[in-house]
Design a protein around this motif. Sequence first.
Motif, mmCIF file in Angstrom:
data_model
loop_
_atom_site.group_PDB
_atom_site.id
_atom_site.type_symbol
_atom_site.label_atom_id
_atom_site.label_comp_id
_atom_site.label_asym_id
_atom_site.label_seq_id
_atom_site.Cartn_x
_atom_site.Cartn_y
_atom_site.Cartn_z
ATOM 1 N N GLU A 138 0.677 -1.265 0.123
ATOM 2 C CA GLU A 138 -0.199 -0.035 0.116
ATOM 3 C C GLU A 138 0.871 1.224 0.021
ATOM 4 O OE1 GLU A 138 -2.813 -0.461 3.275
ATOM 5 O OE2 GLU A 138 -4.006 -1.659 1.931
ATOM 6 N N GLY A 139 1.738 1.435 -0.742
ATOM 7 C CA GLY A 139 2.822 2.414 -0.886
ATOM 8 C C GLY A 139 3.784 2.812 0.136
ATOM 9 N N VAL A 140 3.988 1.869 1.068
ATOM 10 C CA VAL A 140 4.795 1.934 2.245
ATOM 11 C C VAL A 140 5.638 0.864 2.336
ATOM 12 C CG1 VAL A 140 5.003 2.130 4.691
ATOM 13 C CG2 VAL A 140 2.963 3.165 3.526
ATOM 14 N N SER A 141 7.033 1.181 2.410
ATOM 15 C CA SER A 141 8.077 0.285 2.256
ATOM 16 C C SER A 141 8.797 0.028 3.697
ATOM 17 C CB SER A 141 8.957 0.574 1.108
ATOM 18 O OG SER A 141 8.468 0.467 -0.062
ATOM 19 N N LEU A 142 9.339 -1.017 3.902
ATOM 20 C CA LEU A 142 10.300 -1.374 4.794
ATOM 21 C C LEU A 142 11.535 -1.945 4.291
ATOM 22 C CD1 LEU A 142 8.241 -2.881 7.735
ATOM 23 C CD2 LEU A 142 9.277 -0.802 7.838
ATOM 24 N N VAL A 143 12.748 -1.539 5.043
ATOM 25 C CA VAL A 143 14.037 -2.045 4.615
ATOM 26 C C VAL A 143 14.682 -2.820 5.523
ATOM 27 C CG1 VAL A 143 16.325 -1.593 3.715
ATOM 28 C CG2 VAL A 143 14.402 0.241 3.087
ATOM 29 N N SER A 144 14.869 -4.223 5.184
ATOM 30 C CA SER A 144 15.629 -5.241 6.097
ATOM 31 C C SER A 144 17.020 -5.322 5.543
ATOM 32 C CB SER A 144 14.771 -6.374 6.306
ATOM 33 O OG SER A 144 13.560 -6.165 6.722
ATOM 34 N N ASP A 145 18.248 -4.869 6.290
ATOM 35 C CA ASP A 145 19.499 -5.283 5.998
ATOM 36 C C ASP A 145 19.933 -6.560 6.713
ATOM 37 O OD1 ASP A 145 20.004 -3.328 3.846
ATOM 38 O OD2 ASP A 145 20.388 -1.867 5.440
ATOM 39 N N VAL A 146 20.481 -7.598 5.995
ATOM 40 C CA VAL A 146 20.717 -8.917 6.569
ATOM 41 C C VAL A 146 22.164 -9.153 6.446
ATOM 42 C CG1 VAL A 146 19.972 -11.139 6.565
ATOM 43 C CG2 VAL A 146 18.254 -9.206 5.856
ATOM 44 N N VAL A 147 22.756 -10.005 7.236
ATOM 45 C CA VAL A 147 24.098 -10.683 7.154
ATOM 46 C C VAL A 147 23.935 -11.898 7.756
ATOM 47 C CG1 VAL A 147 25.025 -9.816 9.402
ATOM 48 C CG2 VAL A 147 26.460 -10.455 7.613
ATOM 49 N N VAL A 148 24.609 -12.867 7.267
ATOM 50 C CA VAL A 148 24.287 -14.191 7.565
ATOM 51 C C VAL A 148 25.906 -14.783 7.768
ATOM 52 C CG1 VAL A 148 23.812 -16.622 7.275
ATOM 53 C CG2 VAL A 148 22.256 -14.806 6.504
ATOM 54 N N VAL A 149 26.225 -15.178 8.987
ATOM 55 C CA VAL A 149 27.763 -15.484 9.300
ATOM 56 C C VAL A 149 27.877 -16.871 9.748
ATOM 57 C CG1 VAL A 149 29.721 -14.466 10.345
ATOM 58 C CG2 VAL A 149 27.880 -13.308 9.788
ATOM 59 N N VAL A 150 29.011 -17.575 9.288
ATOM 60 C CA VAL A 150 29.355 -18.755 9.881
ATOM 61 C C VAL A 150 30.398 -18.711 10.654
ATOM 62 C CG1 VAL A 150 30.170 -21.003 9.527
ATOM 63 C CG2 VAL A 150 28.663 -19.960 7.706
ATOM 64 N N VAL A 151 30.373 -19.128 11.940
ATOM 65 C CA VAL A 151 31.346 -18.816 13.202
ATOM 66 C C VAL A 151 31.424 -20.230 13.641
ATOM 67 C CG1 VAL A 151 32.089 -17.712 15.285
ATOM 68 C CG2 VAL A 151 30.457 -16.686 13.707
ATOM 69 N N GLY A 152 32.686 -20.923 13.224
ATOM 70 C CA GLY A 152 32.715 -22.455 13.409
ATOM 71 C C GLY A 152 31.646 -23.229 12.846
ATOM 72 N N SER A 153 31.122 -23.932 14.001
ATOM 73 C CA SER A 153 29.991 -24.859 13.334
ATOM 74 C C SER A 153 28.491 -24.144 13.755
ATOM 75 C CB SER A 153 29.937 -26.198 14.102
ATOM 76 O OG SER A 153 29.954 -26.023 15.452
ATOM 77 N N THR A 154 28.555 -22.830 13.777
ATOM 78 C CA THR A 154 27.332 -22.114 14.253
ATOM 79 C C THR A 154 27.137 -21.076 12.997
ATOM 80 O OG1 THR A 154 27.708 -22.248 16.573
ATOM 81 C CG2 THR A 154 26.171 -20.378 15.888
ATOM 82 N N VAL A 155 25.858 -20.962 12.775
ATOM 83 C CA VAL A 155 25.516 -20.004 11.673
ATOM 84 C C VAL A 155 24.401 -18.979 12.337
ATOM 85 C CG1 VAL A 155 24.391 -19.583 9.326
ATOM 86 C CG2 VAL A 155 25.641 -21.716 10.170
ATOM 87 N N THR A 156 24.893 -17.815 12.047
ATOM 88 C CA THR A 156 24.000 -16.724 12.667
ATOM 89 C C THR A 156 23.383 -15.702 11.908
ATOM 90 O OG1 THR A 156 23.734 -14.995 14.435
ATOM 91 C CG2 THR A 156 25.787 -15.123 13.177
ATOM 92 N N GLN A 157 22.087 -15.316 11.734
ATOM 93 C CA GLN A 157 21.596 -14.285 10.872
ATOM 94 C C GLN A 157 21.148 -13.113 11.759
ATOM 95 O OE1 GLN A 157 18.286 -14.836 7.651
ATOM 96 N NE2 GLN A 157 17.496 -15.373 9.453
ATOM 97 N N LEU A 158 21.620 -11.850 11.281
ATOM 98 C CA LEU A 158 21.511 -10.652 11.927
ATOM 99 C C LEU A 158 20.512 -9.765 10.950
ATOM 100 C CD1 LEU A 158 21.913 -9.080 14.469
ATOM 101 C CD2 LEU A 158 24.045 -8.229 13.268
ATOM 102 N N VAL A 159 19.393 -9.268 11.371
ATOM 103 C CA VAL A 159 18.179 -8.685 10.479
ATOM 104 C C VAL A 159 18.137 -7.262 11.296
ATOM 105 C CG1 VAL A 159 16.017 -8.694 9.487
ATOM 106 C CG2 VAL A 159 17.406 -10.605 9.749
ATOM 107 N N ALA A 160 18.193 -5.911 10.215
ATOM 108 C CA ALA A 160 18.160 -4.896 11.072
ATOM 109 C C ALA A 160 16.887 -4.297 10.020
ATOM 110 C CB ALA A 160 19.019 -3.818 11.086
ATOM 111 N N THR A 161 15.709 -3.998 10.379
ATOM 112 C CA THR A 161 14.705 -3.434 9.695
ATOM 113 C C THR A 161 13.850 -2.304 10.155
ATOM 114 O OG1 THR A 161 13.874 -5.909 9.474
ATOM 115 C CG2 THR A 161 12.062 -3.895 9.150
#
Length: 250
Positions: free
Chosen positions: A200-223
């Motif tokens: 409806e003419g309104v937008s949101l922006v999500s900046d995302v980074v996905v990182v592997v640290v050893g055997s752990t995967v993390t996703q960080l999202v800023a909206t």
Amino acid sequence: MRRGPVAAACSLLAVLALSACSSNASGDAGDAGSLEPLGPVVTAAPDAAGTPFADRAALKAALLDVGDLPVGFTPVPDPEEDLGLPPASESADSDKSSTDPADCAAVLSPVADQRPGAPASASGWFTGPGFATIDQDAASYATGADAAQAFAAVQDRLAGCTQYSGTDADGVQVQYRIGGREQQPSGDASTAFRLVTTSEGVSLVSDVVVVVVGSTVTQLVATGQDPIDAGVFGDLTNTAVAKLAPAPAG
């Protein structure tokens, strides 16, 4: 399980759409009108060193907390684990949400949902000024090879979801676009992208980074209504990586 970031964004879009109508605001999302193509696929080494987290509590303790975030952000309680509410039904008759293609509904879903099999997973959610949110999820796998496969699965889905559409729980049309974004490499392997959600003419922006640290995967999202400052997001990413490595012996 708490609703995913895309569902939360759709709810926020509804609020912002009402605000835009009442104030005659344009609803533009800063410089997010044009998106760069997705960057090349990044491969994580299957033999990355690192001990997996033993359980959810240990992994949760290694996620970002309010002291790591910009001023003004506060934690959002988990409805089930923190408030004791029953799980939300995803098949409620009143829920008119849909996604086309259906597989794109998993974009921004927790890594543990996108690639099952993680012995430990955890998430954290925060809300800040101007309707901004910062979310982090992490999945700790038994081996580096499992983590590499999870990292690949996230990127594989993005390639088929650069443009897709859907409806929110009320049946309102929503458009999604995914593009690349530049960010310094982090952890053992990382990839970054931007999701623009419009309704409806309104937008949101999500900046995302996905990182592997050893055997752990993390996703960080800023909206938010505008993209997060690149320097701030880079610092948050570095902090997240530092807190996850090394994992405690389990």
